[in-house]
Scaffold this motif. Structure first.
Motif, PDB file in Angstrom:
ATOM      1  N   LEU A 282       0.916  -1.206  -0.044  1.00 57.65           N
ATOM      2  CA  LEU A 282      -0.069   0.043   0.074  1.00 57.65           C
ATOM      3  C   LEU A 282       0.699   1.479  -0.141  1.00 57.65           C
ATOM      4  O   LEU A 282       0.499   2.239  -0.669  1.00 57.65           O
ATOM      5  N   ALA A 283       2.006   1.223   0.840  1.00 57.72           N
ATOM      6  CA  ALA A 283       3.019   2.583   0.725  1.00 57.72           C
ATOM      7  C   ALA A 283       3.343   2.979  -0.568  1.00 57.72           C
ATOM      8  O   ALA A 283       3.324   4.019  -0.567  1.00 57.72           O
ATOM      9  N   LYS A 284       3.532   1.914  -1.597  1.00 57.55           N
ATOM     10  CA  LYS A 284       4.177   2.395  -2.766  1.00 57.55           C
ATOM     11  C   LYS A 284       3.036   2.768  -3.892  1.00 57.55           C
ATOM     12  O   LYS A 284       3.345   3.292  -4.635  1.00 57.55           O
ATOM     13  N   TYR A 285       1.862   2.213  -3.746  1.00 57.07           N
ATOM     14  CA  TYR A 285       0.978   2.366  -4.836  1.00 57.07           C
ATOM     15  C   TYR A 285      -0.515   2.881  -4.483  1.00 57.07           C
ATOM     16  O   TYR A 285      -1.272   3.453  -5.284  1.00 57.07           O
ATOM     17  N   GLY A 286      -0.760   2.880  -3.271  1.00 61.47           N
ATOM     18  CA  GLY A 286      -1.994   3.479  -2.603  1.00 61.47           C
ATOM     19  C   GLY A 286      -3.098   2.371  -2.923  1.00 61.47           C
ATOM     20  O   GLY A 286      -2.933   1.229  -3.267  1.00 61.47           O
ATOM     21  N   ASN A 287      -4.376   2.858  -3.013  1.00 58.20           N
ATOM     22  CA  ASN A 287      -5.540   2.060  -3.251  1.00 58.20           C
ATOM     23  C   ASN A 287      -5.747   2.034  -4.820  1.00 58.20           C
ATOM     24  O   ASN A 287      -6.065   2.820  -5.564  1.00 58.20           O
ATOM     25  N   THR A 288      -5.501   0.803  -5.525  1.00 65.22           N
ATOM     26  CA  THR A 288      -5.556   0.801  -6.939  1.00 65.22           C
ATOM     27  C   THR A 288      -6.781  -0.209  -7.252  1.00 65.22           C
ATOM     28  O   THR A 288      -6.970  -0.786  -8.611  1.00 65.22           O
ATOM     29  N   SER A 289      -7.665   0.090  -6.359  1.00 66.01           N
ATOM     30  CA  SER A 289      -9.072  -0.497  -6.631  1.00 66.01           C
ATOM     31  C   SER A 289      -9.065  -2.065  -7.172  1.00 66.01           C
ATOM     32  O   SER A 289      -8.433  -3.007  -6.316  1.00 66.01           O
ATOM     33  N   ALA A 290      -9.541  -2.579  -8.106  1.00 65.59           N
ATOM     34  CA  ALA A 290      -9.589  -4.076  -8.542  1.00 65.59           C
ATOM     35  C   ALA A 290      -8.213  -4.552  -8.687  1.00 65.59           C
ATOM     36  O   ALA A 290      -7.898  -5.746  -8.872  1.00 65.59           O
ATOM     37  N   ALA A 291      -7.332  -3.518  -9.160  1.00 65.86           N
ATOM     38  CA  ALA A 291      -5.822  -4.152  -9.354  1.00 65.86           C
ATOM     39  C   ALA A 291      -5.141  -4.509  -8.034  1.00 65.86           C
ATOM     40  O   ALA A 291      -4.006  -5.210  -7.818  1.00 65.86           O
ATOM     41  N   SER A 292      -5.456  -3.957  -6.555  1.00 63.66           N
ATOM     42  CA  SER A 292      -4.550  -3.956  -5.533  1.00 63.66           C
ATOM     43  C   SER A 292      -4.250  -5.279  -5.134  1.00 63.66           C
ATOM     44  O   SER A 292      -3.175  -5.562  -4.961  1.00 63.66           O
ATOM     45  N   ILE A 293      -5.282  -6.345  -5.153  1.00 62.52           N
ATOM     46  CA  ILE A 293      -4.858  -7.795  -4.983  1.00 62.52           C
ATOM     47  C   ILE A 293      -3.823  -8.365  -5.796  1.00 62.52           C
ATOM     48  O   ILE A 293      -2.771  -8.935  -5.199  1.00 62.52           O
ATOM     49  N   PRO A 294      -4.290  -8.435  -7.082  1.00 65.54           N
ATOM     50  CA  PRO A 294      -3.192  -9.124  -7.892  1.00 65.54           C
ATOM     51  C   PRO A 294      -1.999  -8.429  -7.958  1.00 65.54           C
ATOM     52  O   PRO A 294      -0.941  -8.950  -8.287  1.00 65.54           O
ATOM     53  N   LEU A 295      -1.851  -7.239  -7.885  1.00 65.25           N
ATOM     54  CA  LEU A 295      -0.759  -6.220  -7.981  1.00 65.25           C
ATOM     55  C   LEU A 295       0.267  -6.814  -6.913  1.00 65.25           C
ATOM     56  O   LEU A 295       1.407  -7.004  -6.799  1.00 65.25           O
ATOM     57  N   ALA A 296      -0.177  -6.651  -5.611  1.00 63.27           N
ATOM     58  CA  ALA A 296       0.325  -7.208  -4.296  1.00 63.27           C
ATOM     59  C   ALA A 296       0.645  -8.643  -4.512  1.00 63.27           C
ATOM     60  O   ALA A 296       1.816  -9.047  -4.034  1.00 63.27           O
ATOM     61  N   LEU A 297      -0.045  -9.636  -5.086  1.00 66.41           N
ATOM     62  CA  LEU A 297       0.338 -10.888  -5.094  1.00 66.41           C
ATOM     63  C   LEU A 297       1.570 -11.156  -6.073  1.00 66.41           C
ATOM     64  O   LEU A 297       2.588 -11.908  -5.705  1.00 66.41           O
ATOM     65  N   ASP A 298       1.570 -10.422  -7.163  1.00 70.14           N
ATOM     66  CA  ASP A 298       2.681 -10.564  -8.081  1.00 70.14           C
ATOM     67  C   ASP A 298       4.040 -10.225  -7.564  1.00 70.14           C
ATOM     68  O   ASP A 298       4.930 -10.939  -7.812  1.00 70.14           O
ATOM     69  N   GLU A 299       3.989  -8.962  -6.815  1.00 73.84           N
ATOM     70  CA  GLU A 299       5.059  -8.629  -6.062  1.00 73.84           C
ATOM     71  C   GLU A 299       5.576  -9.739  -4.981  1.00 73.84           C
ATOM     72  O   GLU A 299       6.771 -10.008  -4.642  1.00 73.84           O
ATOM     73  N   ALA A 300       4.696  -9.839  -4.223  1.00 71.06           N
ATOM     74  CA  ALA A 300       5.011 -11.071  -3.342  1.00 71.06           C
ATOM     75  C   ALA A 300       5.553 -12.480  -3.846  1.00 71.06           C
ATOM     76  O   ALA A 300       6.534 -13.065  -3.451  1.00 71.06           O
ATOM     77  N   VAL A 301       4.952 -12.825  -5.103  1.00 72.13           N
ATOM     78  CA  VAL A 301       5.334 -14.149  -5.663  1.00 72.13           C
ATOM     79  C   VAL A 301       6.699 -13.791  -6.272  1.00 72.13           C
ATOM     80  O   VAL A 301       7.787 -14.624  -6.221  1.00 72.13           O
ATOM     81  N   ARG A 302       7.054 -12.832  -7.009  1.00 71.32           N
ATOM     82  CA  ARG A 302       8.263 -12.540  -7.949  1.00 71.32           C
ATOM     83  C   ARG A 302       9.360 -12.075  -6.808  1.00 71.32           C
ATOM     84  O   ARG A 302      10.600 -12.524  -7.009  1.00 71.32           O
ATOM     85  N   GLY A 303       8.873 -11.611  -5.705  1.00 73.63           N
ATOM     86  CA  GLY A 303       9.840 -11.192  -4.683  1.00 73.63           C
ATOM     87  C   GLY A 303      10.359 -12.381  -3.919  1.00 73.63           C
ATOM     88  O   GLY A 303      11.277 -12.345  -2.839  1.00 73.63           O
ATOM     89  N   GLY A 304       9.942 -13.512  -4.018  1.00 76.57           N
ATOM     90  CA  GLY A 304      10.223 -14.646  -3.171  1.00 76.57           C
ATOM     91  C   GLY A 304       9.468 -15.127  -1.981  1.00 76.57           C
ATOM     92  O   GLY A 304       9.901 -16.107  -1.291  1.00 76.57           O
ATOM     93  N   ALA A 305       8.521 -14.099  -1.506  1.00 78.02           N
ATOM     94  CA  ALA A 305       7.684 -14.413  -0.526  1.00 78.02           C
ATOM     95  C   ALA A 305       6.956 -15.561  -0.459  1.00 78.02           C
ATOM     96  O   ALA A 305       7.021 -16.355   0.756  1.00 78.02           O
ATOM     97  N   VAL A 306       5.957 -15.411  -1.363  1.00 80.38           N
ATOM     98  CA  VAL A 306       5.077 -16.749  -1.610  1.00 80.38           C
ATOM     99  C   VAL A 306       5.716 -17.772  -2.262  1.00 80.38           C
ATOM    100  O   VAL A 306       6.203 -17.382  -3.281  1.00 80.38           O
ATOM    101  N   LYS A 307       5.579 -18.760  -1.786  1.00 83.16           N
ATOM    102  CA  LYS A 307       6.024 -20.086  -1.923  1.00 83.16           C
ATOM    103  C   LYS A 307       5.075 -20.855  -2.735  1.00 83.16           C
ATOM    104  O   LYS A 307       3.783 -20.993  -2.291  1.00 83.16           O
ATOM    105  N   LEU A 308       5.287 -21.555  -3.971  1.00 90.31           N
ATOM    106  CA  LEU A 308       4.599 -22.758  -4.230  1.00 90.31           C
ATOM    107  C   LEU A 308       3.872 -23.910  -3.075  1.00 90.31           C
ATOM    108  O   LEU A 308       4.268 -24.286  -2.212  1.00 90.31           O
ATOM    109  N   GLY A 309       2.331 -23.906  -3.208  1.00 88.92           N
ATOM    110  CA  GLY A 309       1.690 -24.675  -2.400  1.00 88.92           C
ATOM    111  C   GLY A 309       1.214 -23.929  -1.165  1.00 88.92           C
ATOM    112  O   GLY A 309       0.415 -24.436  -0.294  1.00 88.92           O
ATOM    113  N   GLU A 310       1.814 -22.634  -0.894  1.00 91.88           N
ATOM    114  CA  GLU A 310       1.201 -22.035   0.027  1.00 91.88           C
ATOM    115  C   GLU A 310      -0.088 -21.618   0.008  1.00 91.88           C
ATOM    116  O   GLU A 310      -0.740 -21.432  -1.014  1.00 91.88           O
TER     117      GLU A 310
END
Length: 332
Positions: A282-310
């Motif tokens: 949120l600090a970087k993007y603010g409220n991006t409405s329908a984009a906010s969940i998949p945008l945050a998910l993509d960053e978490a996956v590509r950043g290595g936080a979210v692992k397969l099967g979690e």
């Protein structure tokens, strides 16, 4: 035909945001505000804003390409494209433009409007097509350009919003990774958050009067939306967990619509989920409405936080009023 064995997997994600980043100090040049005032109340430090040449279709297409590539398929493999947005480039819808830009000539494409709940509502909608065996490869995009529709003289609302897009590819799978969901709506609370049409009467014929006008800027009762979110979101997540037959302890990540850090913190606290399990950009993007969940998910996956099967619990909430939650495992 029996489709009871068809499961769902989310196999790819992608995101996009405009290059222009405006921090809170820059906003103080055009209104009576400050970084401390905005950040302490919302958790937002900056937002991305689309310039005059930018479009929703461009953002949605860029996010979609990332998701398609990660999923290991080609655009021609897509059967369905769902674009969750409240700010299309064309009032008749922008999904078909995205389809053309991708070269996804075999895909049916249409828009879905559920404001900040749009991605979760789209996730559940796409799941029904897959589970019935109608389609196997679905692209779901959440994208909004709310900078077009906020009142930039109203510091209560304009400081909250940014522009962006996020996307996922959902595929038929032998194991069902979508564990449970719950959707809700309450139109009696529409007045708390809306972007309404305003028209003036115009006589067309002696016995026929129509209206012509435009949409007003976004309006919101922030206190009411906060109270709604911190009460209803934990409830709907618990319902989704019940349908998934798992407990809160089984959640690896909580990913809420990125509306306000206070809301994220309050919901996590009510559910008993520690802050280290809460995904927030949120600090970087603010409220991006329908984009906010998949945008945050993509960053978490590509950043290595979210692992397969979690296991991830997501929840969207916003105008309508609408709210919903889904629980899924990342990957095949």
């Amino acid at each position: 035909m029996d489709y009871s064995g068809v499961g769902i997997a989310i196999t790819g994600c992608g995101s996009a945001a405009p290059e222009t980043a405006i921090d809170n100090d820059r906003l103080s040049e055009i209104m009576d505000t400050s970084d401390e005032w905005i950040a302490s109340r919302t958790g937002i430090r900056q937002r991305r804003l689309s310039d005059a040449s930018g479009s929703l279709v461009q953002l949605a297409t860029e996010a979609a390409r990332g998701a398609i590539e990660m999923a290991g398929i080609e655009p021609i493999d897509l059967d369905l494209i769902l674009l969750a947005t409240s700010t299309p480039d064309d009032m008749f819808g922008s999904a078909c433009q995205v389809q053309a830009a991708l070269g996804a000539s075999q895909a049916v494409a249409f828009d879905l409007t559920a404001a900040c709940s749009g991605f979760v509502f789209g996730l559940v909608t796409a799941a029904q097509y897959i589970r019935t065996g109608t389609y196997r490869n679905v692209l779901l995009i959440g994208a909004d350009v709310l900078s077009r529709w906020v009142d930039w003289s109203d510091r209560r609302t304009c400081v909250l919003f940014g522009d962006g897009a996020g996307a996922v590819v959902m595929q038929a799978n032998t194991v069902d990774r979508l564990l449970g969901f719950e959707l809700r709506s309450d139109g009696s609370q529409h007045h708390c958050l809306n972007l309404a049409y305003s028209g003036e009467p115009k006589a067309l014929l002696n016995d026929c009067e129509i209206t012509q006008g435009q949409f007003r800027s976004l309006t919101m009762n922030g206190q009411e939306v906060y109270r709604f979110a911190v009460k209803r979101v934990p409830e709907v997540i618990e319902k989704a967990l019940f349908r998934a037959n798992i407990t809160v302890d089984a959640i690896d990540w909580l990913l809420l619509h990125q509306a306000n850090q206070r809301i994220l913190d309050a919901v996590a606290h009510r559910l008993g989920i520690p802050s280290e399990k809460v995904i927030s950009n949120l600090a970087k993007y603010g409220n991006t409405s329908a984009a906010s969940i998949p945008l945050a998910l993509d960053e978490a996956v590509r950043g290595g936080a979210v692992k397969l099967g979690e296991t991830i619990a997501v929840s969207g909430f916003g105008a309508g009023l609408t709210w919903g939650a889904a629980v899924f495992q990342w990957g095949r």
